[in-house]
Design an enzyme around this catalytic site. Structure first.
Site, PDB file in Angstrom:
ATOM      1  CG  HIS A   1      -2.185  -0.682   1.115  1.00 54.47           C
ATOM      2  ND1 HIS A   1      -3.031  -0.887   2.186  1.00 54.47           N
ATOM      3  CD2 HIS A   1      -2.799  -1.244   0.059  1.00 54.47           C
ATOM      4  CE1 HIS A   1      -4.099  -1.543   1.794  1.00 54.47           C
ATOM      5  NE2 HIS A   1      -3.990  -1.777   0.505  1.00 54.47           N
ATOM      6  CG  HIS A  51     -10.734  -6.400  -3.040  1.00 56.00           C
ATOM      7  ND1 HIS A  51     -11.225  -5.128  -3.253  1.00 56.00           N
ATOM      8  CD2 HIS A  51      -9.643  -6.239  -2.239  1.00 56.00           C
ATOM      9  CE1 HIS A  51     -10.464  -4.255  -2.604  1.00 56.00           C
ATOM     10  NE2 HIS A  51      -9.490  -4.899  -2.003  1.00 56.00           N
ATOM     11  CD  GLU A 108      -6.134  -2.466  -2.214  1.00 55.99           C
ATOM     12  OE1 GLU A 108      -6.893  -3.049  -1.420  1.00 55.99           O
ATOM     13  OE2 GLU A 108      -5.291  -1.614  -1.851  1.00 55.99           O
ATOM     14  CG  ASP A 165      -3.664  -6.442  -3.179  1.00 54.66           C
ATOM     15  OD1 ASP A 165      -4.559  -5.708  -3.627  1.00 54.66           O
ATOM     16  OD2 ASP A 165      -3.684  -6.896  -2.011  1.00 54.66           O
ATOM     17  CG  HIS A 201     -10.118  -2.849   2.458  1.00 54.60           C
ATOM     18  ND1 HIS A 201      -9.030  -2.007   2.346  1.00 54.60           N
ATOM     19  CD2 HIS A 201      -9.922  -3.806   1.551  1.00 54.60           C
ATOM     20  CE1 HIS A 201      -8.184  -2.449   1.433  1.00 54.60           C
ATOM     21  NE2 HIS A 201      -8.707  -3.545   0.943  1.00 54.60           N
ATOM     22  CG  ASP A 203      -8.033  -7.488   1.053  1.00 55.27           C
ATOM     23  OD1 ASP A 203      -7.005  -8.110   0.726  1.00 55.27           O
ATOM     24  OD2 ASP A 203      -8.361  -6.409   0.523  1.00 55.27           O
ATOM     25  CE1 TYR A 258      -4.082  -8.175   4.892  1.00 59.95           C
ATOM     26  CE2 TYR A 258      -6.225  -8.089   5.954  1.00 59.95           C
ATOM     27  CZ  TYR A 258      -5.455  -8.123   4.812  1.00 59.95           C
ATOM     28  OH  TYR A 258      -6.065  -8.089   3.585  1.00 59.95           O
ATOM     29  CG  HIS A 296      -3.227 -10.564   1.387  1.00 55.97           C
ATOM     30  ND1 HIS A 296      -2.374 -10.335   0.324  1.00 55.97           N
ATOM     31  CD2 HIS A 296      -4.181  -9.618   1.311  1.00 55.97           C
ATOM     32  CE1 HIS A 296      -2.819  -9.290  -0.372  1.00 55.97           C
ATOM     33  NE2 HIS A 296      -3.916  -8.854   0.197  1.00 55.97           N
TER      34      HIS A 296
HETATM   35 FE1  FEO Z   1      -7.679  -4.742  -0.590  1.00 63.41          FE
HETATM   36 FE2  FEO Z   1      -5.358  -7.272  -0.589  1.00 63.41          FE
HETATM   37  O1  FEO Z   1      -6.291  -5.795  -1.261  1.00 63.41           O
END
Ligand code: FEO
Length: 394
Positions: free
Chosen positions: A24, A80, A82, A84, A146, A165, A193, A226
């Site tokens: 991030h 999601h 994002e 990643d 999120h 996430d 996290y 993750h």
């Molecule tokens: Fe909200 Fe692991 O990205």
């Protein structure tokens, strides 16, 4: 890496980023690295759940290929957007251009903005079920947990919750499951996290945990995007999420400061002594020498927060300034605080800190000293710490 079997027909095919240290941007220092988990389900319709970060496409492609040719992928689920998790989507789509993509409408819009494409997209929301053969996949909206696009996917056949996430940890590993790693280290990363990514969404998380409970899902695995897959410690991590999201606190204190010529530091140490004299735990963090995610993690369930800064050119020092602005985003509740600091001739830093954090904590009277604290002033710091500890206990 290779594909790792989670259970019959379900593989983990993501990538391990052993050297990632600034996730991030610079908001999250990942001392143990990061994984970008992606899952492959072999059924009548071959389904890929999430992808990986751009730059790790080859790992993902090789891992999928070790199970099945990519041209056979029928469905891609984007839990999601994002980057990643979605960064490899354009490359993957080149190899399975006819795959249908399932995600929320917000996700479709986001994917279009990020990559200029969205393929054969089907927008879904809570209550939508997708049959892929023996399995039916159910989607649960996780809006603002999120990001607005977030959702999770549940396979009742496998009893797996693909949580993206949620329930993640930044922990590079060649292992797969939660019982293959030291439990304390695992929970430490899970707390870090939560505190650094999910804390601002406590209220929504509490509501969503309740919704998930009502759905009465039979969960044997939680497969996040993750870190490790939960199979042994599912109830532990669920209980922790409920606890963290409830704004619950322990009777302990974080003393966070930045100092120029050690005067503010001397005050900090004496305040800690005063807190300890009442049997209350306190941890001292110089923000220039500790990683922000570690401090934030400690603060997640600490009832007391004390902040100190010297005044420099009429301002708060720069590292603690950035720290406090990040912390403000937590939207924390139920904390007690006071602010301290040394100064030469104007002393604005203390007021500036108070103004920054007044929305997220209740403030006790501050302490300021000119230049270096005298013995008498250090005694006042001790007494302030002691009196603060008594308030924490009550
Ligand atoms: Fe909200 Fe692991 O990205």
């Amino acid at each position: 890496m290779t594909a790792n079997l989670i259970k019959d027909g379900v593989y983990s095919v993501g990538a391990v980023d052993w050297n990632e240290r600034h996730f991030h941007g610079c908001t999250y220092i990942t001392k143990r690295g990061v994984t970008y988990n992606s899952y492959l389900i072999i059924d009548e319709k071959i389904t890929l759940i999430d992808t990986v970060r751009k730059g790790f496409e080859k790992d993902l492609i090789e891992n999928i290929k070790s199970v099945v040719d990519l041209s056979r992928i029928d469905i891609i689920i984007i839990n999601h957007i994002e980057p990643d998790h979605s960064g490899a989507l354009p490359e993957i789509l080149k190899l399975c251009p006819n795959a249908e993509i399932y995600g929320t409408e917000k996700a479709r819009q986001g994917i279009l903005k990020y990559y200029g494409i969205y393929g054969s997209w089907i927008s879904v929301k809570s209550g939508y079920s997708l049959n892929i053969g023996k399995r039916t996949l159910d989607f649960v909206d996780m809006s603002m947990i999120h990001w607005p696009d977030s959702m999770l996917t549940y396979s009742a056949y496998d009893k797996i919750l693909f949580s993206n996430d949620a329930f993640g940890q930044h922990y590079a590993t060649s292992k797969i499951f939660d019982d293959e790693v030291d439990f304390a280290a695992l929970m430490d990363e899970a707390q870090k996290y939560y505190s650094n990514i999910l804390w601002p969404f406590n209220m929504l998380i509490t509501a969503k945990l309740s919704t998930i409970k009502k759905l009465n899902l039979n969960i044997e695995f939680i497969a996040p995007s993750h870190g490790f897959v939960w199979r042994r410690y599912i109830s532990e991590i669920m209980q922790k999420y409920a606890y963290w999201a409830s704004h619950s606190c322990q009777n302990r204190v974080a003393v966070v400061y930045e100092t120029m010529w050690n005067s503010t530091e001397k005050m900090a140490k004496k305040i800690v002594e005063g807190i300890n004299s009442e049997g209350i735990e306190a941890a001292l963090f110089d923000v220039t020498k500790n990683d922000r995610p570690d401090i934030i993690s400690y603060m997640l369930d600490a009832k007391g927060w004390i902040f100190g800064s010297s005044t420099h050119d009429g301002e708060i020092l720069p590292v603690i300034s950035g720290f406090l602005h990040f912390l403000k985003g937590s939207k924390a509740k139920g904390r007690k605080s006071f602010v301290f600091g040394s100064y030469g001739w104007s002393g604005e830093a203390v007021k500036e800190i108070e103004n920054t954090i007044s929305d997220i904590t209740s403030l006790e009277p501050s302490l300021r000293v000119v230049f270096s604290p005298s013995d008498e002033e250090l005694k006042k710091c001790f007494e302030a710490g002691k009196s603060f500890a008594l308030k924490i206990k009550n």
